[in-house]
Write a protein that holds these residues in place. Structure first.
Motif, PDB file in Angstrom:
ATOM      1  N   UNK A 241       0.831  -1.210   0.000  1.00 13.07           N
ATOM      2  CA  UNK A 241       0.000   0.000   0.000  1.00 13.07           C
ATOM      3  C   UNK A 241       0.864   1.257   0.000  1.00 13.07           C
ATOM      4  N   UNK A 242       1.831   1.314   0.918  1.00 11.42           N
ATOM      5  CA  UNK A 242       2.653   2.515   1.018  1.00 11.42           C
ATOM      6  C   UNK A 242       3.605   2.659  -0.157  1.00 11.42           C
ATOM      7  N   UNK A 243       4.068   1.535  -0.709  1.00  9.64           N
ATOM      8  CA  UNK A 243       4.930   1.625  -1.888  1.00  9.64           C
ATOM      9  C   UNK A 243       4.134   2.158  -3.075  1.00  9.64           C
ATOM     10  N   UNK A 244       2.870   1.749  -3.193  1.00 12.33           N
ATOM     11  CA  UNK A 244       2.023   2.259  -4.269  1.00 12.33           C
ATOM     12  C   UNK A 244       1.791   3.757  -4.117  1.00 12.33           C
ATOM     13  N   UNK A 245       1.540   4.196  -2.874  1.00 10.45           N
ATOM     14  CA  UNK A 245       1.362   5.619  -2.621  1.00 10.45           C
ATOM     15  C   UNK A 245       2.633   6.397  -2.975  1.00 10.45           C
ATOM     16  N   UNK A 246       3.804   5.828  -2.669  1.00  9.75           N
ATOM     17  CA  UNK A 246       5.059   6.489  -2.981  1.00  9.75           C
ATOM     18  C   UNK A 246       5.218   6.630  -4.493  1.00  9.75           C
ATOM     19  N   UNK A 247       4.913   5.565  -5.225  1.00 12.06           N
ATOM     20  CA  UNK A 247       5.036   5.599  -6.679  1.00 12.06           C
ATOM     21  C   UNK A 247       4.130   6.674  -7.271  1.00 12.06           C
TER      22      UNK A 247
END
Length: 204
Positions: free
Chosen positions: A125-131
């Protein structure tokens, strides 16, 4: 809300299934890109960075982890080689548990599997938000996406208390910004109250 994106398994449980302590020197790799995935790793003392290098030799750092944090967990469930390196930033002591023993431990302790699934879900979830934030042309948005992602790996639940242990140059390499832009943007975010800069430390 506290968010922890990597496991911290009770050390006594790891030892009971055959975990062993291994000491590493500064700059020594724990594993390297294209190595076989053989162990679960959990840091007792020290710091480890996860990175890779592109075809031009430029370093891309994924994260820096410390005491009571694990790394490389997700690769234990794949028949693939490591796509990244794990390098000790300082002398480190790390528990390693053989892959098959790790799987056996999960089978005998199903609650651990649930915790691990929750950690993996939060990380995705957080990696997707970062991307998504990295796609922005706004440097503040880019930096915020990175800082939120890094903070998601830790349990601190307070404003401007989490120490971002990256240099300005490393942050520039992670976000695709010039280091001068990073420095200028961090100062702007401090004025807006988004973070604190103390003795060159970034507190988020």
């Amino acid at each position: 809300m506290k968010i922890i994106s990597c496991m911290n398994i009770d050390e006594d449980l790891l030892y009971s299934f055959g975990g062993e302590n291994k000491v590493y020197k500064k700059s020594e790799p724990v594993f390297k890109e294209d190595d076989s995935v053989l162990y679960y790793f959990q840091i007792v003392q020290g710091k480890v960075k996860l990175n890779h290098y592109n075809e031009d030799g430029k370093e891309f750092i994924h994260n820096i982890l410390g005491r009571k944090q694990s790394f490389g967990d997700a690769f234990l469930f794949l028949n693939q080689y490591y796509p990244i390196n794990a390098i000790c930033l300082e002398p480190s002591e790390i528990i390693r548990l053989p892959k098959q023993k790790f799987i056996e431990m999960l089978k005998q302790n199903p609650d651990l599997s649930l915790d691990m699934n929750a950690c993996f879900s939060q990380e995705i979830y957080y990696k997707q938000k970062m991307i998504q934030n990295m796609a922005s042309q706004n440097p503040v948005q880019r930096l915020k996406g990175l800082l939120d992602y890094l903070k998601s790996y830790h349990s601190e639940d307070c404003g401007s208390c989490f120490h971002i242990k990256f240099t300005r140059q490393q942050i520039a390499n992670l976000t695709g910004l010039r280091v001068e832009t990073v420095i200028r943007t961090l100062k702007k975010m401090e004025k807006e109250g988004s973070l604190k800069l103390e003795n060159r430390k970034i507190l988020y």
